[in-house]
Scaffold this active site. Sequence first.
Site, PDB file in Angstrom:
ATOM      1  N   TYR A  84      27.268  21.514  56.172  1.00 19.52           N
ATOM      2  CA  TYR A  84      27.683  22.315  57.181  1.00 19.52           C
ATOM      3  C   TYR A  84      26.852  22.876  58.417  1.00 19.52           C
ATOM      4  O   TYR A  84      27.115  23.554  59.407  1.00 19.52           O
ATOM      5  CB  TYR A  84      28.676  23.681  56.851  1.00 19.52           C
ATOM      6  CG  TYR A  84      29.723  23.348  55.867  1.00 19.52           C
ATOM      7  CD1 TYR A  84      30.845  22.607  56.172  1.00 19.52           C
ATOM      8  CD2 TYR A  84      29.357  23.708  54.379  1.00 19.52           C
ATOM      9  CE1 TYR A  84      31.825  22.331  55.348  1.00 19.52           C
ATOM     10  CE2 TYR A  84      30.308  23.305  53.461  1.00 19.52           C
ATOM     11  CZ  TYR A  84      31.670  22.601  53.948  1.00 19.52           C
ATOM     12  OH  TYR A  84      32.420  22.453  52.866  1.00 19.52           O
ATOM     13  N   HIS A  87      31.221  25.156  63.852  1.00 19.94           N
ATOM     14  CA  HIS A  87      31.471  26.286  63.318  1.00 19.94           C
ATOM     15  C   HIS A  87      30.646  27.248  62.919  1.00 19.94           C
ATOM     16  O   HIS A  87      30.730  28.481  62.601  1.00 19.94           O
ATOM     17  CB  HIS A  87      32.474  25.986  61.960  1.00 19.94           C
ATOM     18  CG  HIS A  87      33.493  26.746  61.745  1.00 19.94           C
ATOM     19  ND1 HIS A  87      34.261  27.667  62.948  1.00 19.94           N
ATOM     20  CD2 HIS A  87      34.404  27.073  60.637  1.00 19.94           C
ATOM     21  CE1 HIS A  87      35.138  28.329  62.337  1.00 19.94           C
ATOM     22  NE2 HIS A  87      35.433  27.949  60.926  1.00 19.94           N
ATOM     23  N   PHE A 111      31.441  31.516  52.372  1.00 22.97           N
ATOM     24  CA  PHE A 111      32.041  30.463  53.145  1.00 22.97           C
ATOM     25  C   PHE A 111      32.979  31.521  54.271  1.00 22.97           C
ATOM     26  O   PHE A 111      33.193  32.601  53.897  1.00 22.97           O
ATOM     27  CB  PHE A 111      33.154  29.593  52.502  1.00 22.97           C
ATOM     28  CG  PHE A 111      32.488  28.446  51.491  1.00 22.97           C
ATOM     29  CD1 PHE A 111      32.212  27.401  52.521  1.00 22.97           C
ATOM     30  CD2 PHE A 111      31.888  28.761  50.332  1.00 22.97           C
ATOM     31  CE1 PHE A 111      31.304  26.432  51.887  1.00 22.97           C
ATOM     32  CE2 PHE A 111      31.366  27.710  49.691  1.00 22.97           C
ATOM     33  CZ  PHE A 111      30.832  26.460  50.455  1.00 22.97           C
TER      34      PHE A 111
END
Length: 243
Positions: free
Chosen positions: A14, A19, A64
């Site tokens: 990620y 994000h 997360f």
Amino acid sequence: MLIIAGLGNPGGKYAGNRHNIGFMAVDAIHRRHGFSPWSKKFRAEIAEGEVGGEKVLLMKPQTFMNLSGESVGEAMRFYKLQPADLVAIYDELDLPQGKARLKTGGGHNGHNGIKSLDAHCGREYRRLRLGIGHPGIKDMVQNHVLGDFAKADKAWLEPLLDTLADNADMLVRNEDSQLMNKIALALGGKAEEEKPAKEMKDAGKKPASQSHIHQARNHNQPKLPATGPMADMLKKMFGKKGD
């Protein structure tokens, strides 16, 4: 003490996602201001240091995104801090790429990380939203948010993160409007107070239903430095994919 928490998802998978711009922002502050090495505590990566003479704790929750508040809330309880002692940095779909907004309190606008912070930390903390733009179609939002920045995004992402890191003392001192002006000018825009009154009036008439749709705009791109810590970081990130 002030906690500056960047929101994102942990792991290399990620790292380059839109994000994760919150993680990128605190990484930039970390490099620029000589913080301690990253360590693990409160289910987060943390680093201690000083900015503008004030003690600051940088946080990157490793829970997360959807559980970010559990991590940050744990740190706030440990240090006996109030919502006013927290700044959250995160991605904002409803701002064009390279735009930034900073305010205290407000809604979550569907952002799951902010929903979690509101639940565990209270709502009256400062929120630094960094625009990643909206794809224009609701069904494309998830892929957009969890997709990596394109190489072309370096033109605005690098000066945005550089300017934020260079002026982190303004963030610490609650000089919010001054910081927003610095960022706007660095991205080739105008300082907030320089906006014509008519433009401000017209902006206020924009229907709320259109907030997710942004028309493409032509801006003069700032000249980017070829070297430096931020340039090196972005080269590594964008170098993962082909042209």
